[in-house]
Scaffold this active site. Structure first.
Site, mmCIF file in Angstrom:
data_model
loop_
_atom_site.group_PDB
_atom_site.id
_atom_site.type_symbol
_atom_site.label_atom_id
_atom_site.label_comp_id
_atom_site.label_asym_id
_atom_site.label_seq_id
_atom_site.Cartn_x
_atom_site.Cartn_y
_atom_site.Cartn_z
ATOM 1 N N HIS A 49 0.850 -1.210 0.000
ATOM 2 C CA HIS A 49 0.000 0.000 0.000
ATOM 3 C C HIS A 49 0.870 1.238 0.000
ATOM 4 O O HIS A 49 1.003 1.890 1.036
ATOM 5 C CB HIS A 49 -0.902 -0.001 1.228
ATOM 6 C CG HIS A 49 -2.066 0.924 1.129
ATOM 7 N ND1 HIS A 49 -2.037 2.213 1.583
ATOM 8 C CD2 HIS A 49 -3.295 0.727 0.627
ATOM 9 C CE1 HIS A 49 -3.224 2.779 1.388
ATOM 10 N NE2 HIS A 49 -3.996 1.890 0.816
ATOM 11 N N ILE A 55 1.764 4.806 1.472
ATOM 12 C CA ILE A 55 0.947 5.683 2.306
ATOM 13 C C ILE A 55 0.218 4.826 3.333
ATOM 14 O O ILE A 55 -0.123 3.671 3.078
ATOM 15 C CB ILE A 55 -0.050 6.544 1.500
ATOM 16 C CG1 ILE A 55 -1.027 5.684 0.718
ATOM 17 C CG2 ILE A 55 0.680 7.506 0.589
ATOM 18 C CD1 ILE A 55 -2.162 6.478 0.080
ATOM 19 N N GLY A 58 -6.113 4.413 5.374
ATOM 20 C CA GLY A 58 -7.066 5.149 6.202
ATOM 21 C C GLY A 58 -7.626 4.325 7.343
ATOM 22 O O GLY A 58 -7.836 4.837 8.445
ATOM 23 N N VAL A 59 -7.869 3.045 7.099
ATOM 24 C CA VAL A 59 -8.418 2.201 8.163
ATOM 25 C C VAL A 59 -7.452 2.084 9.341
ATOM 26 O O VAL A 59 -7.885 1.949 10.485
ATOM 27 C CB VAL A 59 -8.833 0.799 7.655
ATOM 28 C CG1 VAL A 59 -9.964 0.901 6.655
ATOM 29 C CG2 VAL A 59 -7.667 0.049 7.060
ATOM 30 N N GLU A 63 -8.030 3.099 13.165
ATOM 31 C CA GLU A 63 -7.706 2.141 14.229
ATOM 32 C C GLU A 63 -6.791 2.776 15.271
ATOM 33 O O GLU A 63 -6.973 2.559 16.475
ATOM 34 C CB GLU A 63 -7.049 0.887 13.648
ATOM 35 C CG GLU A 63 -6.578 -0.107 14.687
ATOM 36 C CD GLU A 63 -7.664 -0.707 15.564
ATOM 37 O OE1 GLU A 63 -7.338 -1.135 16.692
ATOM 38 O OE2 GLU A 63 -8.840 -0.762 15.141
#
Length: 147
Positions: A49, A55, A58-59, A63
């Protein structure tokens, strides 16, 4: 009050590679927390990723915010968790991603309690890098009792 990684491990069940809080910089019991996540290129998500432009997903930002809220809720409600007792993320609202987080960034996570009602905690959260907002969200969590 600050907390180092050893103290944090007393409040969160997460471990490598999923423990996303490196240090607590400030905590005001019942009100707010400021925590730190150092983003390293050596983290496993960066192999895919994305290989040519890593980067932080987003998850994982969400978290990390949720883990900060868990620490705050424990410190505010029961002090220190007993074995098997955890706070679980039960809701995420109004998420906005403003900037990318890259290896080498230092992510500052802030969570403020907005309400506590019947065991459901609601928080207004933000994540910043170099003082610039990268993500905002409203999170909800609740305690799961020890089995």
């Amino acid at each position: 009050m600050e907390m180092n990684i050893q103290e944090i491990k007393n409040y969160l069940p997460h471990r490598y590679p999923f423990l996303l809080i490196d240090r607590v910089l400030e905590i005001e019991v019942g009100k707010s927390i400021v925590a730190l996540k150092n983003v390293s290129f050596n983290e496993p998500q960066f192999t895919g990723h994305f290989p040519d432009q890593p980067i932080m997903p987003g998850v994982l930002i969400i978290e990390a915010m949720a883990q900060a809220t868990g620490i705050l809720a424990f410190k505010s409600e029961v002090g220190k968790p007993i074995e098997g007792q955890i706070y679980m993320l039960v809701g995420v609202d109004k998420v906005r991603f403003k900037r990318m987080i890259e290896p080498g960034d230092q992510l500052h996570l802030k969570a403020e309690v907005t309400t506590v009602k019947r065991g459901i905690w609601k928080f207004k959260c933000s994540a910043t890098v170099d003082g610039k907002i990268v993500t905002t969200a409203e999170l909800m969590c609740t305690q799961k009792a020890a089995d």
